[in-house]
Design an enzyme around this catalytic site. Structure first.
Site, short mmCIF file in Angstrom:
data_model
loop_
_atom_site.label_atom_id
_atom_site.label_comp_id
_atom_site.label_asym_id
_atom_site.label_seq_id
_atom_site.Cartn_x
_atom_site.Cartn_y
_atom_site.Cartn_z
N SER A 1 45.87 -13.21 -15.49
CA SER A 1 45.30 -14.55 -15.65
C SER A 1 43.89 -14.65 -15.10
CB SER A 1 46.25 -15.56 -15.00
OG SER A 1 46.04 -16.83 -15.51
N LYS B 1 47.47 -11.75 -19.56
CA LYS B 1 47.79 -13.19 -19.57
C LYS B 1 46.53 -13.94 -19.97
CE LYS B 1 50.35 -16.80 -18.42
NZ LYS B 1 49.38 -17.86 -18.56
#
Length: 462
Positions: A373, A398
């Site tokens: 992320s 992600k």
């Protein structure tokens, strides 16, 4: 436009990837980036609107929180009731389902809703009769599961409350970070001098059972485990882990846990590397991460560091602006950092608007399969702008952003919803792909000795 914030301000800047309490201040989310917002038209042409802002992601959006492996962004509007005329005739269970549907409908990024008739699904769900709220909650879980998005899901009251309480400091933990490893939940790190550390838990221990709740079915997530491990200060929690094929039982006492998200140390000399190496380990990103990294960099340079390693192993993400701002410390002005696209196809192009504090020190980023992320945003920004070499193993992959919204003021939990996707500076979509490293290397060295993982090739000139 009415701004809507579904959760307390103290919870708004939360990044929860840990068993321990890990809340962050919701201010100073972006220091040195500007954004270009583009609305793509059917002919794939775009009209750009350039703005400069101290908080580019949150200027058009209201505050939100997120959970494991999620980069935080924020939301814009208060969803209006659908079919308001018949809303008052619903039972409590039907109203709950209608609110859950409406909340997801208002922000979900995939407007095809996995190529299904999303409105008809609502109609079918609210026509049913439910004996209790548990049946309605199960219906919401079923409805969201059809989206084919593991990150968009219903959060039962206990899980939702745990996330909020973790942000506001009302629950306590044992000081161990969690990560997904295949179909297992592992301890990605153990805080020094924490109940977990003193009790004997070790990095890479596999969580099998917590307080009688089993997590060995291959379906558990770090968030599932965290909910059970957290609890009141001073209370006991039973933990069963697997290590080297053997199961080990622990009884730990929950305590207030302060997570140190950024640490630095001098790694000393590395054979074949010109000059001493300083290491900055970033465990997750918050609104203050960039400031802390800046301080640590200055300290390392005073100690003689001529090379810098950014250790992002096990970093699940956190605040997306935290990753953007940290990357900006090392980049020249007008360098692209990340592109974020919402459900309407509006692209928010984040780029630096001034020179960072360090544009020359050789930089290496160490990643592993749990680097995700916001950590991947920072990694890709520095790699694709030719500012850093990336070593280790393929990262998690992600590339989407979630928020959490409460349902019925939180008394019936909430929903986690995917609201945006991002692309790297070179417009790569890394979701489910990850970042390919420049130098493949072992990542199993101690978290306090990143240099042991890095060959001299990782320090070559770009």
């Amino acid at each position: 436009m009415k701004v809507y914030s579904s959760l307390p301000a103290a919870a708004a800047a939360l990044s929860v990837a840990l068993i321990s309490v890990n809340g962050f201040a919701p201010t100073h989310l972006s220091m040195q980036t500007h954004s270009i917002t583009s609305q793509l038209n059917p002919d794939n042409e775009s009209v750009d609107r350039r703005t400069k802002t101290k908080n580019p992601l949150t200027k058009p959006l209201a505050t939100a929180i997120t959970i494991f492996s999620l980069a935080i962004t924020t939301l814009s509007t208060n969803p209006q009731p659908t079919q308001a005329a018949d809303y008052g005739a619903f039972t409590d269970e039907q109203r709950f389902i209608a609110e859950a549907w409406r909340t997801v409908d208002s922000v979900y990024i995939d407007r095809t809703f996995n190529s299904q008739n999303w409105f008809q699904m609502r109609q079918d769900a609210i026509k049913k009769k439910y004996n209790n709220i548990n049946e309605a909650q199960a219906e919401v879980e079923k409805m969201l599961s059809t989206l084919g998005d593991r990150y968009t899901r219903y959060l039962p009251p206990s899980k939702y409350e745990s996330i909020v309480n973790a942000a506001t400091g009302n629950l306590y933990g044992v000081g161990v970070e969690l990560a997904q490893s295949g179909d297992r939940v592992i301890a990605s790190d153990v805080e020094p001098n924490s109940p977990a550390s003193r009790g004997g838990l070790e990095r890479n221990d596999v969580f099998v059972e917590v307080d009688g709740v089993k997590f060995d079915d291959g379906k558990a997530t770090p968030d599932d485990v965290a909910v059970v491990v957290r609890g009141p200060e001073g209370s006991k929690v039973g933990v069963v882990v697997e290590r080297d094929g053997k199961k080990i039982d622990y009884i730990l006492t929950r305590e207030p846990i302060k997570i140190t998200s950024v640490r630095s140390y001098m790694g000393g000399d590395k054979p074949g590397v010109d000059g001493k190496v300083g290491v900055v380990r970033i465990k997750n990103f918050s609104g203050t991460t960039a400031d802390t990294v800046k301080e640590q960099l200055e300290d390392l340079k005073k100690k003689g560091a001529k090379n810098i390693v950014l250790d992002l192993r096990g970093n699940p993400g956190g605040l997306l602006p935290g990753g953007v701002d940290t990357a900006s410390l090392f980049l020249e002005t007008n360098k692209p950092v990340v592109f974020v696209a919402d459900k309407n196809g509006v692209v928010d192009a984040q780029s630096t608007f001034k020179d960072g504090i360090d544009l020359e020190t050789p930089l290496v980023i160490l990643v592993d399969r749990n680097t995700a992320s916001a950590a991947e945003v920072m990694t890709a920004a520095l790699q694709e702008n030719k500012r850093a070499l990336v070593a280790g193993e393929q990262s998690f992959g992600k590339g989407i952003v979630q928020t959490i919204r409460q349902l019925e003021e939180g008394k019936n939990g909430g929903v986690a919803v995917t609201i945006a996707r991002y692309e790297t500076p070179e417009h790569h979509n890394i979701n489910k792909q990850g970042i390919t490293v420049d130098v493949k290397t072992n990542v199993d060295c101690e978290k306090t000795d990143a240099l042991a993982c890095l060959p001299k090739e990782a320090f070559r000139k770009i």
